[in-house]
Design a protein around this motif. Structure first.
Motif, PDB file in Angstrom:
ATOM      1  N   ALA A  64       0.804  -1.224   0.000  1.00 42.03           N
ATOM      2  CA  ALA A  64       0.000   0.000   0.000  1.00 42.03           C
ATOM      3  C   ALA A  64       0.833   1.269   0.000  1.00 42.03           C
ATOM      4  O   ALA A  64       0.292   2.369   0.110  1.00 42.03           O
ATOM      5  CB  ALA A  64      -0.952   0.008   1.188  1.00 42.03           C
ATOM      6  N   GLY A  65       2.161   1.132  -0.126  1.00 38.98           N
ATOM      7  CA  GLY A  65       3.007   2.320  -0.187  1.00 38.98           C
ATOM      8  C   GLY A  65       4.222   2.168   0.698  1.00 38.98           C
ATOM      9  O   GLY A  65       4.545   1.076   1.179  1.00 38.98           O
ATOM     10  N   PHE A 108      -4.263  -3.309  -3.230  1.00 39.33           N
ATOM     11  CA  PHE A 108      -3.686  -1.981  -3.414  1.00 39.33           C
ATOM     12  C   PHE A 108      -2.189  -2.071  -3.749  1.00 39.33           C
ATOM     13  O   PHE A 108      -1.435  -2.745  -3.059  1.00 39.33           O
ATOM     14  CB  PHE A 108      -3.858  -1.131  -2.155  1.00 39.33           C
ATOM     15  N   LEU A 110       0.219   0.943  -4.288  1.00 32.67           N
ATOM     16  CA  LEU A 110       0.299   2.396  -4.288  1.00 32.67           C
ATOM     17  C   LEU A 110       1.712   2.865  -3.974  1.00 32.67           C
ATOM     18  O   LEU A 110       2.425   2.234  -3.191  1.00 32.67           O
ATOM     19  CB  LEU A 110      -0.675   2.974  -3.250  1.00 32.67           C
ATOM     20  N   LYS A 130      -6.049  -2.068  -7.086  1.00 29.87           N
ATOM     21  CA  LYS A 130      -6.078  -0.629  -7.356  1.00 29.87           C
ATOM     22  C   LYS A 130      -4.633  -0.147  -7.366  1.00 29.87           C
ATOM     23  O   LYS A 130      -3.847  -0.504  -6.480  1.00 29.87           O
ATOM     24  CB  LYS A 130      -6.849   0.127  -6.275  1.00 29.87           C
ATOM     25  N   MET A 131      -4.300   0.669  -8.362  1.00 34.73           N
ATOM     26  CA  MET A 131      -2.912   1.088  -8.518  1.00 34.73           C
ATOM     27  C   MET A 131      -2.806   2.594  -8.676  1.00 34.73           C
ATOM     28  O   MET A 131      -3.659   3.210  -9.322  1.00 34.73           O
ATOM     29  CB  MET A 131      -2.298   0.392  -9.744  1.00 34.73           C
ATOM     30  N   GLY A 132      -1.742   3.170  -8.119  1.00 39.14           N
ATOM     31  CA  GLY A 132      -1.558   4.608  -8.250  1.00 39.14           C
ATOM     32  C   GLY A 132      -0.254   5.076  -7.635  1.00 39.14           C
ATOM     33  O   GLY A 132       0.403   4.344  -6.884  1.00 39.14           O
ATOM     34  N   PRO A 134       0.435   8.191  -5.462  1.00 41.89           N
ATOM     35  CA  PRO A 134      -0.186   9.339  -4.793  1.00 41.89           C
ATOM     36  C   PRO A 134       0.792  10.331  -4.164  1.00 41.89           C
ATOM     37  O   PRO A 134       0.388  11.198  -3.390  1.00 41.89           O
ATOM     38  CB  PRO A 134      -1.025   8.668  -3.705  1.00 41.89           C
ATOM     39  N   MET A 168      -6.060   6.761  -8.325  1.00 42.19           N
ATOM     40  CA  MET A 168      -5.888   5.327  -8.501  1.00 42.19           C
ATOM     41  C   MET A 168      -6.640   4.864  -9.748  1.00 42.19           C
ATOM     42  O   MET A 168      -7.661   5.444 -10.125  1.00 42.19           O
ATOM     43  CB  MET A 168      -6.417   4.555  -7.288  1.00 42.19           C
TER      44      MET A 168
END
Length: 260
Positions: A64-65, A108, A110, A130-132, A134, A168
């Motif tokens: 998640a990051g 996730f 991210l 879900k990908m991004g 941020p 995302m």
């Protein structure tokens, strides 16, 4: 080797590395990055391992990051060092690994999580992924290769939009962008990854390593990918895998590559 933040399972020439920090949504902290480096290095050096799959524990997150609490108070110099060391230790290291790496994105992905997935040689995703990137919503930019690899994979315009909006995208969008190769229900994700990996294990690991090197060369500034390909192609002729592959073809049988 014992790890605190990851686990490894090995079977039939395939190593599955699982990031195991479910309470933190598998966020990358310094310790986890160091453990991942050691794990990838160890599996790459093991001749019996032909493919590595990287995934996250649980059903919510791949990664998640990054662990923001570790660098929230960093100076300019410390921030630059963080990015440089992280890229060298993990993200560039994975991209240039001779052993093929498949990212099985199970939720996730991210920030540093998407950057890790993009470092893999290709990606597959569960339908809830879900990908991004941020980072700009935190006043910083992607620092683990995200501004470079995302445009290479999906094009400059789409990458700019994703980075600037800090938004995302879902798995079907990632598939349409070419960011992932396949999307399946989460329950089928690891099976698909292992199925693809099994197909890879039947081929020459030496040739695959040289193919990875050649493909990557085409994206390196100042490097002529065609020249890299020519050199790597020639080097294949001196391998035992080449001798076995061509002999098996002429004898109309399946090759049993020694990986040398």
């Amino acid at each position: 080797m014992n790890y605190e933040n990851i686990s490894i399972e090995r079977e039939n020439g395939i190593a599955v590395i699982t990031i195991n920090r479910p309470t933190k949504l598998n966020a990358l902290n310094k310790a986890t990055i160091e453990e991942l480096h050691k794990a990838f290095k160890s599996e790459n050096e093991d001749r019996s391992i032909k493919v590595i799959i990287i995934t996250g524990s649980g059903d919510k997150a791949f990664v998640a990051g990054a662990d923001i609490s570790e660098f929230a108070n960093f100076s300019i110099k410390e921030g630059g060092r963080l990015a440089a060391q992280g890229q060298e230790m993990l993200f560039d290291f994975v991209q240039n690994l001779e052993t093929p790496v498949i990212a099985a994105v199970n939720g996730f992905a991210l920030g540093g999580g998407l950057e890790l997935a993009m470092s893999a040689h290709f990606r597959i995703a569960s339908d809830n992924a879900k990908m991004g990137l941020p980072e700009v919503s935190l006043g910083v930019i992607p620092g683990y290769g995200g501004t470079q690899r995302l445009p290479q994979l999906i094009g400059k315009g789409r990458a700019m939009e994703m980075i600037m909006t800090a938004g995302m995208i879902d798995a079907p969008t990632a598939l349409s962008y070419g960011l992932v190769n396949h999307v399946v229900p989460q329950a089928e994700l690891l099976d698909l990854a292992k199925n693809i990996a099994t197909k890879i294990t039947k081929n020459s690991s030496v040739a695959i390593g040289k193919a990875i090197q050649s493909v990557n060369a085409g994206f390196e500034e100042g490097v002529n990918g065609y020249h890299t390909e020519i050199r790597a192609f020639g080097e294949c002729f001196g391998t035992e895998d080449f001798k076995e592959g061509t002999t098996a073809f002429l004898e109309k049988r399946k090759a049993a590559f020694p990986g040398k």
